[in-house]
Motif scaffolding. Structure first.
Motif, mmCIF file in Angstrom:
data_model
loop_
_atom_site.group_PDB
_atom_site.id
_atom_site.type_symbol
_atom_site.label_atom_id
_atom_site.label_comp_id
_atom_site.label_asym_id
_atom_site.label_seq_id
_atom_site.Cartn_x
_atom_site.Cartn_y
_atom_site.Cartn_z
ATOM 1 N N LEU A 149 0.872 -1.159 0.188
ATOM 2 C CA LEU A 149 0.354 0.091 -0.128
ATOM 3 C C LEU A 149 1.071 1.411 -0.553
ATOM 4 C CD1 LEU A 149 -2.826 -0.507 2.841
ATOM 5 C CD2 LEU A 149 -2.363 -1.230 0.276
ATOM 6 N N PRO A 151 2.992 2.839 -1.560
ATOM 7 C CA PRO A 151 3.121 4.063 -3.191
ATOM 8 C C PRO A 151 1.649 4.473 -2.610
ATOM 9 C CG PRO A 151 3.583 1.856 -3.673
ATOM 10 C CD PRO A 151 2.840 1.763 -2.534
ATOM 11 N N TRP A 152 0.809 4.221 -2.568
ATOM 12 C CA TRP A 152 -0.907 4.898 -2.740
ATOM 13 C C TRP A 152 -1.076 6.167 -0.832
ATOM 14 C CZ3 TRP A 152 -0.010 0.820 -4.280
ATOM 15 C CH2 TRP A 152 -0.289 0.130 -5.568
ATOM 16 N N VAL A 153 0.721 5.393 -0.030
ATOM 17 C CA VAL A 153 0.420 6.074 1.234
ATOM 18 C C VAL A 153 1.124 7.384 1.643
ATOM 19 C CG1 VAL A 153 -0.034 5.397 3.565
ATOM 20 C CG2 VAL A 153 -0.979 4.078 2.871
ATOM 21 N N LYS A 157 6.863 7.173 -2.146
ATOM 22 C CA LYS A 157 6.876 5.942 -2.534
ATOM 23 C C LYS A 157 6.006 5.768 -3.965
ATOM 24 C CE LYS A 157 9.340 3.521 0.420
ATOM 25 N NZ LYS A 157 10.263 4.262 0.841
ATOM 26 N N ALA A 158 5.153 6.874 -4.069
ATOM 27 C CA ALA A 158 4.070 7.113 -5.139
ATOM 28 C C ALA A 158 4.864 6.612 -6.441
ATOM 29 C CB ALA A 158 3.423 9.162 -5.365
ATOM 30 N N LYS A 161 3.548 2.899 -7.782
ATOM 31 C CA LYS A 161 2.568 2.112 -8.166
ATOM 32 C C LYS A 161 2.853 0.941 -9.267
ATOM 33 C CE LYS A 161 0.574 6.447 -6.629
ATOM 34 N NZ LYS A 161 -0.460 7.056 -6.944
#
Length: 335
Positions: A149, A151-153, A157-158, A161
């Protein structure tokens, strides 16, 4: 492409032996969990778990560029070992960065405070406490789930994805395939993961008396003990599996010679026992295995919300059964 050169050419057979062991035991473990034989199933779980343990600690050596001279070669091997350990939802590069912060800043930096998250979700909190009571490392599984999770938090780390989705699809398809062929084999693999995470958290639990800080993503953060070698050694502990039979320490690839590792992080795992002896085998920094087991068992629930080691002297607190330790510090969960 740079020539492949081992960091320690004289010890090539140790590296080759570790890699061969990982590959053979991992393959043998998977074969065994599919068999209709309880003894083979049991051996398969142990083989899978231990191959992943060795892969994790050899990955750790790669992170220090202790296997090859060239960083690129360590990275490529690290990719493979990360996949074997089942933690490649997170990038090898992030694992290395987090661990280098641990060594340079003399602290335990993280991004995700699972404690705050648990307090905000009472039902999940009760489930985690029940599982941890039953020796299932729910906190570690939660941290590994957060790798997916992340990359979405976490904004840092985006960009990962697409990569995480690819890993989820590939690993998910493989695990679904295993489940279709044999649901028992899938459950046995899950059991091997439980053993892996338990071993890793046990080894991490009392190796340091460092501060846990929640600023892994802050590259400009200031730390009071950054580069302080005296503080580093004074707050690092060697937790051997056995003093009488040192060969048993190779079960965790000599990761338990932790003072020696922090003295020379680039030294390969097979050289650590000799360095430990050269350093004088300091009794004040050495913990006994069974005392750690007692503390690990006694405080398995108290450790869920522990955010710091406390000011108690570690060796004495371990001997007297007071040492609580801290969860979720694995180098495999790099956030």
């Amino acid at each position: 492409m740079a020539k492949v050169t081992l960091r320690d050419p004289q010890g090539w057979y140790y590296t080759a032996g570790a890699l061969a062991y990982i590959c053979v035991m991992y393959a043998l473990g998977w074969w065994s969990v599919f068999q209709d034989n309880i003894a083979l199933n049991s051996l398969g779980v142990i083989a899978l778990a231990h191959s992943m343990v060795i892969a994790s600690y050899l990955l750790h050596d790669c992170g220090h560029n202790a296997v090859f001279v060239n960083a690129e070669h360590n990275t490529k091997l690290g990719y493979f070992l990360n996949a074997i350990a089942g933690s490649n939802y997170g990038r090898y590069e992030d694992i290395r960065y987090k661990h280098m912060r641990h060594h340079v800043d003399n602290c335990d930096p993280v991004s995700f405070d699972y404690r705050t998250f648990l307090r905000a979700h009472p039902l999940l909190e009760r489930i985690v406490f029940a599982l941890e009571w039953a020796y299932i490392p729910a906190v570690e599984f939660m941290m590994h789930g957060m790798l997916i999770l992340a990359p979405w938090v976490f904004p840092s780390k985006a960009a990962q994805k697409a990569r995480v989705l690819r890993v989820v699809l590939v690993r998910g398809a493989l695990l679904i395939g295993v489940g279709i062929l044999s649901f028992k084999a899938l459950l046995l693999y899950a059991l091997s993961q439980i053993l892996l995470l338990t071993v890793l958290r046990f080894m991490d639990c009392y190796q340091h008396n460092y501060e846990v800080v929640f600023n892994l993503d802050d590259k400009d953060a200031k730390f009071p003990h950054r580069g302080d070698a005296q503080f580093e050694q004074a707050n690092t502990y060697t937790n051997l599996i056995s003093h009488r039979w040192p060969i048993l320490n190779a079960l965790v690839l000599n990761f338990c010679y932790h003072n020696a590792h922090h003295e020379k992080p680039i030294l390969g795992w097979h050289r650590l026992p000799a360095l430990y002896r050269e350093m004088g085998e300091s009794p004040a920094q050495t913990l006994t295995f069974w005392d750690q087991c007692r503390c690990f068992h006694k405080h398995r629930l108290g450790r869920i919300y522990a955010e710091e080691y406390g000011n108690d002297e570690v060796q004495q607190s371990v001997q007297q059964g007071r040492a609580v330790g801290v969860n979720a510090l694995s180098f495999l969960t790099a956030f």
